[in-house]
Design an enzyme around this catalytic site. Structure first.
Site, PDB file in Angstrom:
ATOM      1  N   GLY A 223       5.423  -7.846 -36.257  1.00 28.62           N
ATOM      2  CA  GLY A 223       4.893  -8.451 -37.483  1.00 28.62           C
ATOM      3  C   GLY A 223       4.064  -7.452 -38.265  1.00 28.62           C
ATOM      4  O   GLY A 223       3.952  -6.277 -37.893  1.00 28.62           O
TER       5      GLY A 223
ATOM      6  N   TYR B 150      -2.386 -26.831 -38.333  1.00 26.68           N
ATOM      7  CA  TYR B 150      -2.417 -25.395 -38.013  1.00 26.68           C
ATOM      8  C   TYR B 150      -3.831 -24.974 -37.628  1.00 26.68           C
ATOM      9  O   TYR B 150      -4.038 -24.285 -36.609  1.00 26.68           O
ATOM     10  CB  TYR B 150      -1.914 -24.604 -39.228  1.00 26.68           C
ATOM     11  CG  TYR B 150      -2.111 -23.110 -39.131  1.00 26.68           C
ATOM     12  CD1 TYR B 150      -1.313 -22.327 -38.303  1.00 26.68           C
ATOM     13  CD2 TYR B 150      -3.104 -22.473 -39.879  1.00 26.68           C
ATOM     14  CE1 TYR B 150      -1.495 -20.955 -38.217  1.00 26.68           C
ATOM     15  CE2 TYR B 150      -3.291 -21.101 -39.804  1.00 26.68           C
ATOM     16  CZ  TYR B 150      -2.488 -20.345 -38.968  1.00 26.68           C
ATOM     17  OH  TYR B 150      -2.676 -18.987 -38.881  1.00 26.68           O
TER      18      TYR B 150
END
Ligand code: UDP
Length: 334
Positions: free
Chosen positions: A10, A152
């Site tokens: 990432g 989240y």
């Protein structure tokens, strides 16, 4: 250090990989390439230290694979997670599974194999607390868990609580960091992140889409400031069991960010304002501002951001120019 970096393909993970191998460490990456990209690791794999990096494609929810990989290292940087507001909004269930079950799987393997562990959490855990200078002990102001953004935030907060309990009850050597908005080369705008999105629009001559009034602000930290701090923290005994904010306290409204991008690219693009409903669909809530207090990190390891917001904007512009083959000098107007 023999390190495993989950999410190492990432944006932040690949910079951490570059940093660690440059310091002489060995790195294994575990990444499912859901939002990460193999090309992020080209510098590491094809460079002079390439022999000290390896990459395995797989998920942090695969307990057998995680166990096998953690068994071979002494340090785990756990960065793998569902990221980006668009991802969280559209793949909420998968995001929760990865962020809750995946983290528990990695944490448990680190404990069983006696590895040091660093959890990357997020400033989202503060929710709608608008204090200018959020301290690590600040209260969390969170909306309904049925709204994806807050599910989240809850998942990441539980990751912290889990990690903390592994430290307190099981003696895991773990440290936690709450990353505020982090930007720099390689970050994709595909999953939401405003800076690379607006830069891409400016360079393409398309309207810059500012959501809501644009008066909401953010603080953007450069990945080049964040990554060395992660590496230092995991080797600092006094950091074990603690959580640290990491970011840059320089605030900017999204309107001003768009204006600066237009000025720096010399773009003729207009700025358009879109309602949140149009941008994200129903159930989205934004926060007015999110400003870190990084004094805990400063006091322990001397952390001070060295990149200004303008440096960060220019780095992202140059990165996107590089991707289409233009030189950095041509990219910055004035
Ligand atoms: N935003 C925007 N245009 C975009 C993407 C995001 O105006 O194309 C806004 C978004 O609504 C938020 C801010 O920029 O107010 C930061 O968004 P991002 O998704 O980068 O990070 P976060 O909301 O998690 O801080």
């Amino acid at each position: 250090m023999k390190a495993l970096i989950t999410g190492g393909a990432g944006f932040v993970g690949s910079h951490l990989t570059d940093h660690l191998i440059a310091q002489g460490h060995e790195v294994t990456v575990l990444d499912d390439l859901s939002t990460g990209q193999l090309s992020n690791l080209s510098d590491a794999l094809d460079g002079p230290n390439g022999a000290r990096v390896s990459m395995v494609e797989g998920s942090i929810t695969d307990a057998a694979l995680v166990d096998e990989m953690v068994a071979q290292v002494d340090t785990v940087f756990h960065l793998a997670a569902a990221v980006g507001v668009f991802t969280i909004q559209t793949k909420t269930l998968d995001s929760m599974r990865v962020n809750l079950h995946g983290t528990e799987t990695v944490l448990d393997a680190a404990h069983r194999h006696g590895a040091r562990f660093l959890l990357t959490s997020t400033s989202e855990v503060y929710g709608k607390n608008t204090a200018i200078g959020l301290h690590e002990d600040a209260d969390r102001i969170i909306g309904s868990p049925l709204k994806s953004r807050w599910s989240y935030a809850e998942a990441k907060a539980l990751d912290e609580a889990f990690t903390h309990q592994y430290v307190v009850h099981l003696g895991l050597a773990a440290v936690m960091v709450r990353m505020f908005n982090t930007v720099g080369p390689r970050q994709s705008g595909r999953y939401g992140m405003v800076l690379p999105r607006l830069v891409k629009q400016a360079l393409a001559g398309e309207p810059l889409t500012v959501y809501g009034t644009g008066n909401q602000s953010r603080c953007f930290g450069h990945v080049g400031d964040v990554v060395p701090a992660l590496a230092t923290l995991i080797e600092t005994d006094a950091a074990i069991g603690q959580v640290f904010n990491i970011g840059n306290p320089e605030q900017v409204s999204i309107n001003e960010l768009a204006e600066r991008i237009i000025a720096k690219t010399g773009s003729a693009s207009p700025i358009v304002h879109l309602p949140y409903l149009e941008a994200y669909g129903p159930g989205y809530e934004d926060m007015e501002r999110r400003v870190p207090d990084c004094s805990r990190l400063h006091d322990l390891i001397g952390f001070t951001p060295t990149h200004s917001l303008d440096d960060s904007i220019e780095a992202v512009i140059d990165d996107q120019f590089d991707q289409v083959g233009l030189s950095a000098d041509q990219s910055i107007a004035g």
